[in-house]
Write a protein that holds these residues in place. Sequence first.
Motif, PDB file in Angstrom:
ATOM      1  N   VAL A  56       0.839  -1.196   0.000  1.00  0.00           N
ATOM      2  CA  VAL A  56       0.000   0.000   0.000  1.00  0.00           C
ATOM      3  C   VAL A  56       0.876   1.249   0.000  1.00  0.00           C
ATOM      4  O   VAL A  56       1.834   1.359   0.770  1.00  0.00           O
ATOM      5  N   ASP A  57       0.586   2.203  -0.887  1.00  0.00           N
ATOM      6  CA  ASP A  57       1.306   3.477  -0.893  1.00  0.00           C
ATOM      7  C   ASP A  57       1.061   4.214   0.420  1.00  0.00           C
ATOM      8  O   ASP A  57      -0.071   4.289   0.902  1.00  0.00           O
ATOM      9  N   LYS A  58       2.134   4.768   0.979  1.00  0.00           N
ATOM     10  CA  LYS A  58       2.008   5.489   2.245  1.00  0.00           C
ATOM     11  C   LYS A  58       1.656   6.959   2.029  1.00  0.00           C
ATOM     12  O   LYS A  58       1.233   7.633   2.966  1.00  0.00           O
ATOM     13  N   PHE A  59       1.860   7.449   0.807  1.00  0.00           N
ATOM     14  CA  PHE A  59       1.516   8.829   0.473  1.00  0.00           C
ATOM     15  C   PHE A  59       0.848   8.840  -0.903  1.00  0.00           C
ATOM     16  O   PHE A  59       1.083   7.944  -1.723  1.00  0.00           O
ATOM     17  N   PRO A  60       0.035   9.855  -1.172  1.00  0.00           N
ATOM     18  CA  PRO A  60      -0.597   9.954  -2.499  1.00  0.00           C
ATOM     19  C   PRO A  60       0.460  10.090  -3.599  1.00  0.00           C
ATOM     20  O   PRO A  60       1.498  10.711  -3.413  1.00  0.00           O
ATOM     21  N   ARG A  61       0.164   9.521  -4.741  1.00  0.00           N
ATOM     22  CA  ARG A  61       1.073   9.611  -5.889  1.00  0.00           C
ATOM     23  C   ARG A  61       1.079  11.038  -6.454  1.00  0.00           C
ATOM     24  O   ARG A  61       0.028  11.684  -6.571  1.00  0.00           O
ATOM     25  N   ILE A  62       2.291  11.498  -6.763  1.00  0.00           N
ATOM     26  CA  ILE A  62       2.474  12.784  -7.420  1.00  0.00           C
ATOM     27  C   ILE A  62       3.411  12.573  -8.598  1.00  0.00           C
ATOM     28  O   ILE A  62       4.000  11.494  -8.749  1.00  0.00           O
ATOM     29  N   SER A  63       3.580  13.579  -9.428  1.00  0.00           N
ATOM     30  CA  SER A  63       4.483  13.423 -10.571  1.00  0.00           C
ATOM     31  C   SER A  63       5.922  13.302 -10.077  1.00  0.00           C
ATOM     32  O   SER A  63       6.264  13.738  -8.964  1.00  0.00           O
ATOM     33  N   ASP A  64       6.771  12.726 -10.909  1.00  0.00           N
ATOM     34  CA  ASP A  64       8.177  12.575 -10.524  1.00  0.00           C
ATOM     35  C   ASP A  64       8.847  13.928 -10.301  1.00  0.00           C
ATOM     36  O   ASP A  64       9.688  14.076  -9.410  1.00  0.00           O
ATOM     37  N   GLU A  65       8.503  14.923 -11.120  1.00  0.00           N
ATOM     38  CA  GLU A  65       9.081  16.252 -10.926  1.00  0.00           C
ATOM     39  C   GLU A  65       8.668  16.840  -9.581  1.00  0.00           C
ATOM     40  O   GLU A  65       9.490  17.434  -8.869  1.00  0.00           O
ATOM     41  N   GLU A  66       7.425  16.666  -9.224  1.00  0.00           N
ATOM     42  CA  GLU A  66       6.963  17.139  -7.913  1.00  0.00           C
ATOM     43  C   GLU A  66       7.662  16.391  -6.789  1.00  0.00           C
ATOM     44  O   GLU A  66       8.028  16.983  -5.763  1.00  0.00           O
TER      45      GLU A  66
END
Length: 555
Positions: A145-155
């Motif tokens: 399970v992801d522990k944080f929301p997905r963001i763009s790689d640049e972010e």
Amino acid sequence: MSKVRFQQWSCFLLFFGMIFLASCGSKEEPPVSGTFQLAEIEINGVVNAASYAEVDPNLHVTLTFSDNVDPNTLQNNITLQPTTAGQAVALTYHTEGNTVAIQSTTPLNQFTAYRLTINTGLKSVSGNPISTGKIYTITTGIDPVDKFPRISDEELLTLVQKQTFNYFWDFGHPVSGMARERTTSGNTVTTGGTGFGVMAMIVAVERGFITKEEALNRIQTIVTFLETRTTRYHGAFAHWIHGETGETLPFSTYDNGADLVETSLLFQGLLTARQYFNSDAAGEIKLREDITRLWEEIDWTWFQKEDEKVLYWHWSPQHEWHQNLKIQGWNESLITYLLAAASPTYPISKEVYDEGWARNGGMRNGASYHGITLPLGPNYGGPMFFAHYSFLGLNPNGLKDQYADYMEQNRNHAMINYSYCVENPQGYSGYSEHCWGLTASDGNQGYSAHSPTNDRGVIAPTAALASMPYMPEESMRALHFFYYKLGDKLWAEHGFVDAFNLSENWFDNQHIAIDQGPIIIMIENYRTGLPWNLFMGIPEIQAGLTKLGFQQRKN
């Protein structure tokens, strides 16, 4: 039919009739003890394995029995415990006929071994005890399970740079402005780590984390403290300094004076700052002049120890050359010879570089590891910081001399480190194409220079993240793993903690300056090349490279 034959036939029918009746009567009797048994076990989708590895810590177990289960006997007779010392795991049980669904009330620890036990006290609803107890070994893997929301790689890269930079901004000593050695260091500030912090501040300005004026003021505080309050030894600084008084803090028994390599890492940063703050504003002019004065006062030739053709790492007034450590390649110290050759006041000769640092070619390797040729250095390349510290400012792209192509050297070193972790010859938990990176760091057995030849199961995020210019895909995979999958354990207010060991379920709670700095700086070199462009634009550096016989690819 004769009378005798009739009697014989009657006896025959009577005998088989009794057998038939006896047989019919046995079917009406209750089953004999021992027929209640486990028919099937399924753990996270895997059925009837002898043991279970890489199990999702969000445990789901389904047990199917030969008869309906007495729910009153479940809690005391189906248990889960760590194989090492530890309390039993709290479980929930849901029965439906002969099936029992079991879950842990909270996720299990990652990369930890457990023992699932089915005791003989377990009974069916008809009162029969289970015929045989069972023990299953369960080893957990990563919680997917992801522990944080997905963001763009640049972010994500910006977030990592920003939060890691907070270490240098928040842990800068309130008097000297210099970087504390680590989170808990108090008045102990570090010379090389401060150089990294200065470069990180320049990145922070360009990324909008702080203003240019804030960076200028902080760096000027550092430079003024270094010039007016800090003990120097023939222009060089100690490894550790008291952040309030400027006095030398011994790094070890005999290391209570100059540290030439730490001084080099400091001036890699300060000269980069001198190049960056290039306006005619009075504050920027003063900073440039102050840095130049400190830079020109370093007597690099003194550290040749009576004109030997090599530089020495340490010297102190009390112990003089007792450490007797020559600075010889290959390791993190190429920057020391470059700065010494580039000095406008006390320069070393190319002969010192060739005989001392390169050992007339003795630093070459040339062997193949995991099918990858290593031009320079020890077996398997050594810890990854060899490819980082000198190259925060020194751009290896197209950089060559008679000994190596330095991008090839650093890229191959990183590829060997990565390939070793993927192969994982010692079988440590977690090592994979997503989780790699061996370098000097904290560890569950203490601080050590971790490498393929000194592998203790300890991964340091800085090893992979600071290798972003060399292996961007592999480094980005590692970043995703560290942040999304292990973020609840690794990600903190000041960036990733220094290191972790999944085999021991150990996670550091410290940050270290010399590991945090390369993350920020090398990510920026990958993204824009800003630190490289600044440092390589310094006239003295260009003169030093030419003097030592380096060739550069011109853009």
